[in-house]
Design a protein around this motif. Structure first.
Motif, PDB file in Angstrom:
ATOM      1  N   ALA A 171       0.758  -1.227   0.088  1.00  0.00           N
ATOM      2  CA  ALA A 171      -0.267  -0.019   0.103  1.00  0.00           C
ATOM      3  C   ALA A 171       0.807   1.324   0.024  1.00  0.00           C
ATOM      4  N   GLU A 172       1.870   1.178   0.577  1.00  0.00           N
ATOM      5  CA  GLU A 172       2.898   2.245   0.864  1.00  0.00           C
ATOM      6  C   GLU A 172       3.587   2.502  -0.631  1.00  0.00           C
ATOM      7  N   ILE A 173       3.653   1.662  -1.175  1.00  0.00           N
ATOM      8  CA  ILE A 173       4.508   1.668  -2.593  1.00  0.00           C
ATOM      9  C   ILE A 173       3.160   2.046  -3.531  1.00  0.00           C
ATOM     10  N   LYS A 174       2.139   1.459  -3.284  1.00  0.00           N
ATOM     11  CA  LYS A 174       1.097   1.958  -4.468  1.00  0.00           C
ATOM     12  C   LYS A 174       0.778   3.504  -4.240  1.00  0.00           C
ATOM     13  N   ALA A 175       0.842   4.014  -3.317  1.00  0.00           N
ATOM     14  CA  ALA A 175       0.741   5.515  -2.874  1.00  0.00           C
ATOM     15  C   ALA A 175       1.833   6.298  -3.511  1.00  0.00           C
ATOM     16  N   GLU A 176       3.176   5.842  -3.449  1.00  0.00           N
ATOM     17  CA  GLU A 176       3.857   6.466  -4.292  1.00  0.00           C
ATOM     18  C   GLU A 176       4.086   6.469  -5.893  1.00  0.00           C
ATOM     19  N   LEU A 177       3.521   5.165  -6.339  1.00  0.00           N
ATOM     20  CA  LEU A 177       3.146   4.877  -7.637  1.00  0.00           C
ATOM     21  C   LEU A 177       1.976   5.779  -8.314  1.00  0.00           C
ATOM     22  N   ARG A 211       3.195   9.070  -8.923  1.00  0.00           N
ATOM     23  CA  ARG A 211       4.017   9.103 -10.373  1.00  0.00           C
ATOM     24  C   ARG A 211       2.950   8.892 -11.621  1.00  0.00           C
ATOM     25  N   VAL A 212       2.130   8.108 -11.564  1.00  0.00           N
ATOM     26  CA  VAL A 212       1.057   7.990 -12.456  1.00  0.00           C
ATOM     27  C   VAL A 212       0.295   9.157 -12.774  1.00  0.00           C
ATOM     28  N   ASP A 213       0.019   9.935 -11.577  1.00  0.00           N
ATOM     29  CA  ASP A 213      -0.651  11.402 -11.780  1.00  0.00           C
ATOM     30  C   ASP A 213       0.245  12.325 -12.596  1.00  0.00           C
ATOM     31  N   ALA A 214       1.342  12.224 -12.281  1.00  0.00           N
ATOM     32  CA  ALA A 214       2.365  13.172 -12.786  1.00  0.00           C
ATOM     33  C   ALA A 214       2.523  12.755 -14.284  1.00  0.00           C
ATOM     34  N   LEU A 215       2.579  11.401 -14.411  1.00  0.00           N
ATOM     35  CA  LEU A 215       2.509  10.985 -16.111  1.00  0.00           C
ATOM     36  C   LEU A 215       1.530  11.667 -16.560  1.00  0.00           C
ATOM     37  N   VAL A 234       0.669  11.460 -20.744  1.00  0.00           N
ATOM     38  CA  VAL A 234       1.366   9.759 -20.619  1.00  0.00           C
ATOM     39  C   VAL A 234       0.647   8.835 -19.919  1.00  0.00           C
ATOM     40  N   HIS A 235      -0.164   7.959 -20.480  1.00  0.00           N
ATOM     41  CA  HIS A 235      -1.000   7.132 -19.613  1.00  0.00           C
ATOM     42  C   HIS A 235      -0.381   5.587 -19.748  1.00  0.00           C
ATOM     43  N   LYS A 280      -3.347  -8.766 -10.337  1.00  0.00           N
ATOM     44  CA  LYS A 280      -2.508  -7.864 -11.123  1.00  0.00           C
ATOM     45  C   LYS A 280      -3.551  -6.737 -11.824  1.00  0.00           C
ATOM     46  N   HIS A 281      -4.579  -7.130 -12.380  1.00  0.00           N
ATOM     47  CA  HIS A 281      -5.429  -6.369 -13.034  1.00  0.00           C
ATOM     48  C   HIS A 281      -6.275  -5.476 -11.985  1.00  0.00           C
ATOM     49  N   ARG A 282      -6.810  -6.258 -10.712  1.00  0.00           N
ATOM     50  CA  ARG A 282      -7.221  -5.127  -9.805  1.00  0.00           C
ATOM     51  C   ARG A 282      -6.067  -4.034  -9.451  1.00  0.00           C
ATOM     52  N   ASP A 283      -4.924  -4.493  -8.949  1.00  0.00           N
ATOM     53  CA  ASP A 283      -4.000  -3.351  -8.376  1.00  0.00           C
ATOM     54  C   ASP A 283      -3.918  -2.189  -9.587  1.00  0.00           C
ATOM     55  N   ALA A 284      -3.847  -2.716 -10.774  1.00  0.00           N
ATOM     56  CA  ALA A 284      -3.541  -1.595 -12.127  1.00  0.00           C
ATOM     57  C   ALA A 284      -4.773  -0.618 -11.881  1.00  0.00           C
ATOM     58  N   GLU A 285      -6.052  -1.068 -11.821  1.00  0.00           N
ATOM     59  CA  GLU A 285      -7.220  -0.504 -11.723  1.00  0.00           C
ATOM     60  C   GLU A 285      -7.296   0.715 -10.652  1.00  0.00           C
ATOM     61  N   GLU A 286      -6.613  -0.073  -9.376  1.00  0.00           N
ATOM     62  CA  GLU A 286      -6.397   0.847  -8.184  1.00  0.00           C
ATOM     63  C   GLU A 286      -5.619   2.146  -8.473  1.00  0.00           C
ATOM     64  N   LEU A 287      -4.624   2.015  -9.290  1.00  0.00           N
ATOM     65  CA  LEU A 287      -3.710   3.030  -9.516  1.00  0.00           C
ATOM     66  C   LEU A 287      -4.032   3.922 -10.604  1.00  0.00           C
TER      67      LEU A 287
END
Ligand SMILES: Nc1nc2c(c(=O)[nH]1)N[C@@H](CN(C=O)c1ccc(C(=O)N[C@@H](CCC(=O)O)C(=O)O)cc1)CN2
Length: 293
Positions: free
Chosen positions: A13-19, A22-26, A31-32, A53-60
């Motif tokens: 969860a900690e790493i997801k928050a960092e990611l 980064r996704v928002d900055a992209l 860039v998506h 893996k797909h659930r996690d991607a959607e979450e981010l």
């Protein structure tokens, strides 16, 4: 002694928050990142992992697509799916879920991937970069489970530098690349890569400050094999029969009694598996960032 149980969920969860940042900055740059998965057959474990893996991607907020081929798919079908992912301009990175059904040559299929889109770091080019990159300066995707183990240790304050690590299991997705990663400059562990032919596994594991078990043999690592206070990472997952709740019981390589001896324990479920998923997304986001340079 009772081990401190490491939570893959909390660290992921900690790493997801960092990611997510980064996704928002992209996104701000237009860039998506987009992830793709290829699964062949309906092995229940693979289905669960790919769904996760797909659930996690959607979450981010990372778009994802999947190609699921039947277990009878031919080599030509698998090759076509890989080539389609290679040439799809919108796909940042993809994975081939392993194992492939019997009869498919996994190494040959991994080699067909565009190494620039290899989100698992398992293409021979990227594994070669891992071998070359003693200093860790090369920007290539790292295999997700080994990277997850190292991140989990570092983020839990478990010292690896100068420590003796016993990695049990020499498979492609965990043991072999983990040995390389742990001995990189900056990580600096001393590694013994043990396997089914290791003569005195008990003594080898008992000497270690850190133990990583990745064999898929339930209960292989028992309390008498673990040095008191050692950090133990359970990576092997074996699925038992489906219970009355409709779910399969998951069993690790590490016997529950180890919790009475170890200093830290990453359990199954709830440990490294969740880290594997998030480190895959780390590779996708990093590849998207690289495309902006
Ligand atoms: N292409 C790849 N295939 C495989 C890899 C890999 O890294 N790349 N590793 C393993 C399996 N794996 C990744 O795909 C994986 C293992 C475990 C989990 C996970 O979420 N585990 C959960 C339990 C989930 C469940 O079964 O219900 C946990 O441990 O708590 C995700 C991915 C082999 N193949």
């Amino acid at each position: 002694m009772t081990a401190q149980i490491l939570s893959g969920k909390a660290i992921a969860a900690e790493i997801k928050a960092e990611l997510k940042d980064r996704v928002d900055a992209l996104g701000g740059l237009g860039v998506h990142p987009k992830m793709a998965t290829l699964q062949v057959g309906d092995d229940p474990a693979s289905v669960a992992y790919v769904n996760g893996k797909h659930r996690d991607a959607e979450e981010l907020g990372i778009e994802s697509v999947r190609v699921d081929l039947p277990s009878g798919a031919s080599t030509a079908d698998v090759r076509k799916a890989i080539e389609d992912f290679n040439s799809a301009r919108d796909i940042t990175g993809f994975i081939i879920q392993l194992p492939l059904p019997v009869g498919h040559n996994e190494e040959a299929m991994l080699e067909l991937m565009d190494p620039g889109k290899d989100a698992d770091g398992l293409h021979p080019f990227n594994l070669g970069k891992l071998v070359l990159g003693v200093s860790g300066q090369l920007e290539t995707p790292l295999p997700a489970t080994p990277h997850g183990v190292v991140q989990m240790a570092q983020r839990s304050g478990i010292e690896l530098a100068g420590k003796h690590v016993a990695v049990v299991g020499r498979g492609l997705t965990v043991g072999r690349p983990l040995g390389l990663l742990l001995t990189r400059r900056g990580v600096d562990a001393t590694v013994v890569l043990a396997h089914s032919q290791t003569r005195d596994l008990v003594a080898t594991v008992r000497e270690a400050d850190v133990v990583v078990a990745a064999t898929g043999r339930p209960g292989l690592v028992t309390a008498d094999m673990v040095k008191p206070g050692a950090a133990v990472f359970d990576v092997g997952i074996t699925r038992g029969p489906v219970g009355p709740n409709g779910k399969a019981k998951l069993v690790g390589d590490v016997d529950p009694g180890v919790a009475e001896v170890a200093g830290y324990l990453s359990p199954v479920p709830g440990g490294v598996g969740l880290m594997t998923r998030v480190m895959l997304l780390h590779n996708i986001v990093t590849a998207a960032e690289r495309s902006t340079r």
